[in-house]
Write a protein that holds these residues in place. Structure first.
Motif, short mmCIF file in Angstrom:
data_model
loop_
_atom_site.label_atom_id
_atom_site.label_comp_id
_atom_site.label_asym_id
_atom_site.label_seq_id
_atom_site.Cartn_x
_atom_site.Cartn_y
_atom_site.Cartn_z
N TRP A 25 0.82 -1.22 0.00
CA TRP A 25 0.00 0.00 0.00
C TRP A 25 0.85 1.27 0.00
O TRP A 25 0.46 2.31 -0.51
N PHE A 26 2.04 1.16 0.53
CA PHE A 26 2.84 2.36 0.81
C PHE A 26 3.39 3.01 -0.46
O PHE A 26 3.82 2.33 -1.39
N LEU A 27 3.34 4.34 -0.46
CA LEU A 27 3.91 5.11 -1.55
C LEU A 27 5.27 5.65 -1.08
O LEU A 27 5.33 6.45 -0.14
N LEU A 28 6.35 5.18 -1.69
CA LEU A 28 7.69 5.61 -1.25
C LEU A 28 7.90 7.08 -1.63
O LEU A 28 7.36 7.55 -2.63
N LYS A 74 -2.29 12.26 -1.18
CA LYS A 74 -1.60 11.00 -1.53
C LYS A 74 -0.69 10.65 -0.35
O LYS A 74 0.43 11.17 -0.25
N PRO A 75 -1.19 9.84 0.58
CA PRO A 75 -0.36 9.51 1.75
C PRO A 75 0.99 8.93 1.31
O PRO A 75 1.03 7.97 0.55
N THR A 76 2.05 9.58 1.77
CA THR A 76 3.41 9.26 1.29
C THR A 76 4.33 9.00 2.47
O THR A 76 4.28 9.71 3.48
N LEU A 77 5.16 8.01 2.31
CA LEU A 77 6.08 7.61 3.37
C LEU A 77 7.12 8.72 3.63
O LEU A 77 7.67 9.29 2.69
N VAL A 78 7.34 9.02 4.91
CA VAL A 78 8.35 10.01 5.27
C VAL A 78 9.52 9.33 5.99
O VAL A 78 10.67 9.69 5.81
N ASP A 79 9.21 8.34 6.77
CA ASP A 79 10.26 7.61 7.49
C ASP A 79 9.88 6.13 7.56
O ASP A 79 8.72 5.81 7.85
N GLY A 80 10.85 5.27 7.26
CA GLY A 80 10.59 3.83 7.36
C GLY A 80 10.66 3.10 6.02
O GLY A 80 10.11 2.02 5.87
N HIS A 81 11.38 3.71 5.07
CA HIS A 81 11.47 3.09 3.74
C HIS A 81 12.08 1.69 3.79
O HIS A 81 11.61 0.77 3.13
N LEU A 82 13.13 1.55 4.59
CA LEU A 82 13.80 0.25 4.64
C LEU A 82 12.88 -0.80 5.27
O LEU A 82 12.82 -1.94 4.81
N ARG A 83 12.14 -0.39 6.30
CA ARG A 83 11.22 -1.35 6.94
C ARG A 83 10.15 -1.80 5.96
O ARG A 83 9.82 -2.99 5.89
N VAL A 84 9.63 -0.87 5.17
CA VAL A 84 8.61 -1.24 4.18
C VAL A 84 9.23 -2.14 3.10
O VAL A 84 8.62 -3.15 2.71
N GLN A 85 10.43 -1.79 2.68
CA GLN A 85 11.09 -2.62 1.65
C GLN A 85 11.35 -4.03 2.16
O GLN A 85 11.15 -5.01 1.43
#
Lengths: 222, 204
Positions: A25-28, A74-85
């Motif tokens: 779901w997350f938008l990087l 557009k809910p967008t990721l600010v912190d936690g990219h590596l966790r989502v990846q």
């Protein structure tokens, strides 16, 4: 006379909600500047496997009018990219806990730029860290084993200050000009490197282009 | 039968940690990797660092390295000859990673003997494989140990190797005006046959 109590200025709470969403779901964030080496990814995966989620990733809802139409809501990721990846690597449906904030463009940029660097400004109290690790390591539990390894290995790989200064070792070096250096010169490479240096370009690609352009110019543009 | 140090991968974690710790000492690292191999250390440590030089003898590996790190300079050939000829001297290298199959000293001699611009701070991380030969009392036959054998005795070289490494690095670095500021060294790997060391050099 009664003293008037001054109310401390409170910080605004920008958190607007919590949720859990599938990893897909997350938008990087296209402005995310952090590069995560494989070692960091493996360490994070290891920690998540052993302990689980202990912190939420941060998603900006972007409701402000200051966002462009394409970006707004557009809910967008600010912190936690590596966790989502890392979650994505385990499956798109894996649910990731998140905290929603609602920031304007400038604020989001500021958070993106400063969030990790501010954390890394912390200094290490080696004694406390040592005590903490000592208290945790040594048991049969795999995490304790890991911390024990971490503690021992960190000690081995940590650099120590050299107390004496100046002395280049305990031996007399003799006359440097008379020293025999095991240097075998490769003429072609030397010439090439000299040509690169003469261009004055720090970028090697540009330097090579400069050399090529020079030769083309010498050959009348052919 | 002892394990072949060439195939001993048990030291990778330490190798990586040592380099990560050493990188903290350099603000804007420009890397020189003398033995690129298949780029495993780059993946674990240097990915994201735009400036660097990597040397590798094997053409197949070199091809891989050039695609792995498009912004770096990739040299194919013997690193000692290439360094001596000035490979990578277009950059002011301030972090040197030496990981040969055997001893590191000819590589460091070539590096410190080359003509290049020297930074104020220079970090050196090394994996050295000479210890096994020293344990077998073969130090007398190694040119880099000439002089050292007389100081410690051929049979004792392996017991003092980490301190010998410090002494040799100090000497070699002093030739281009550096003094050793920070240091660590330890033996590791199968039967402790590998020596890892790292030093932070500063202009004296």
């Amino acid at each position: 006379m009664p003293t008037k109590k001054v109310k401390p200025t409170a910080w605004r709470n920008r958190i607007v909600g919590h949720d859990r969403k599938p990893a897909s779901w997350f938008l990087l964030n296209p402005d995310n500047w952090k590069i995560h080496p494989l070692l960091q990814a493996e360490a994070l995966d290891d920690l998540l496997s052993k302990v689980g989620w202990v912190g939420e990733v941060v998603v900006n809802k972007r409701t402000s009018e200051k966002w462009t139409e394409a970006q707004r809501n557009k809910p967008t990721l600010v912190d936690g990219h590596l966790r989502v990846q890392q979650a994505l690597r385990r499956g798109k449906v894996l649910r990731v806990p998140l905290v929603y904030v609602d920031l304007e463009p400038d604020e989001e940029r500021l958070v993106l730029v400063t969030m990790d660097p501010i954390g890394t400004m912390a200094q290490t109290d080696d004694e406390k860290l040592g005590e903490l690790l000592a208290g945790m390591a040594g048991g049969e539990d795999p995490i304790n084993q890991m911390l024990g390894d971490l503690s021992r290995e960190a000690d081995m790989t940590r650099l120590q200050d050299i107390e004496e200064d100046g002395a280049p070792g305990g031996r007399d070096l003799g006359d440097r000009n008379l020293a025999i250096k095991p240097v075998i010169r490769l003429d072609e490479l030397s010439t090439f490197e000299k040509a690169i240096q003469l261009t004055g370009e720090a970028n090697r690609g540009k330097a090579i282009l400069t050399i090529c352009s020079f030769y083309i110019e010498q050959a009348g543009g052919k | 039968m002892g394990a072949d140090p060439k195939k001993d991968n048990s030291t990778l974690k330490l190798k990586v940690q040592l380099r990560i710790n050493l990188l903290k000492e350099i603000k804007h690292p420009v890397i020189l990797e003398t033995h690129g191999g298949w780029g495993r250390v780059y993946d674990l440590v240097y990915r994201g660092i735009p400036d660097g030089v990597v040397l590798e003898k094997d053409p197949e590996k070199t091809l891989w390295l050039s695609t792995q790190r498009p912004t770096w300079s990739v040299y194919e050939g013997d690193c000692i000859r290439a360094l001596a000829a000035g490979a990578g001297s277009h950059l002011v290298v301030n972090f040197v990673d030496v990981d040969p199959y055997g001893e590191c000293w000819p590589v460091l001699d070539a590096f410190f003997g080359s003509v290049r611009e020297w930074p104020d701070k220079l970090a050196i991380a090394v994996n050295d494989g000479l210890l096994q030969k020293l344990r077998l009392h073969g130090g007398w036959n190694v040119s880099s140990m000439a002089g050292i054998v007389a100081m410690y005795g051929n049979e004792n070289l392996h017991k003092h190797y980490p301190e010998i490494c410090q002494m040799l690095l100090k000497e070699k670095a002093a030739q281009v005006g550096y003094r050793l500021k920070r240091w660590t060294a330890y033996n590791c790997g199968h039967a402790g046959q590998m020596t890892h060391f790292a030093g932070l050099l500063v202009k004296s």
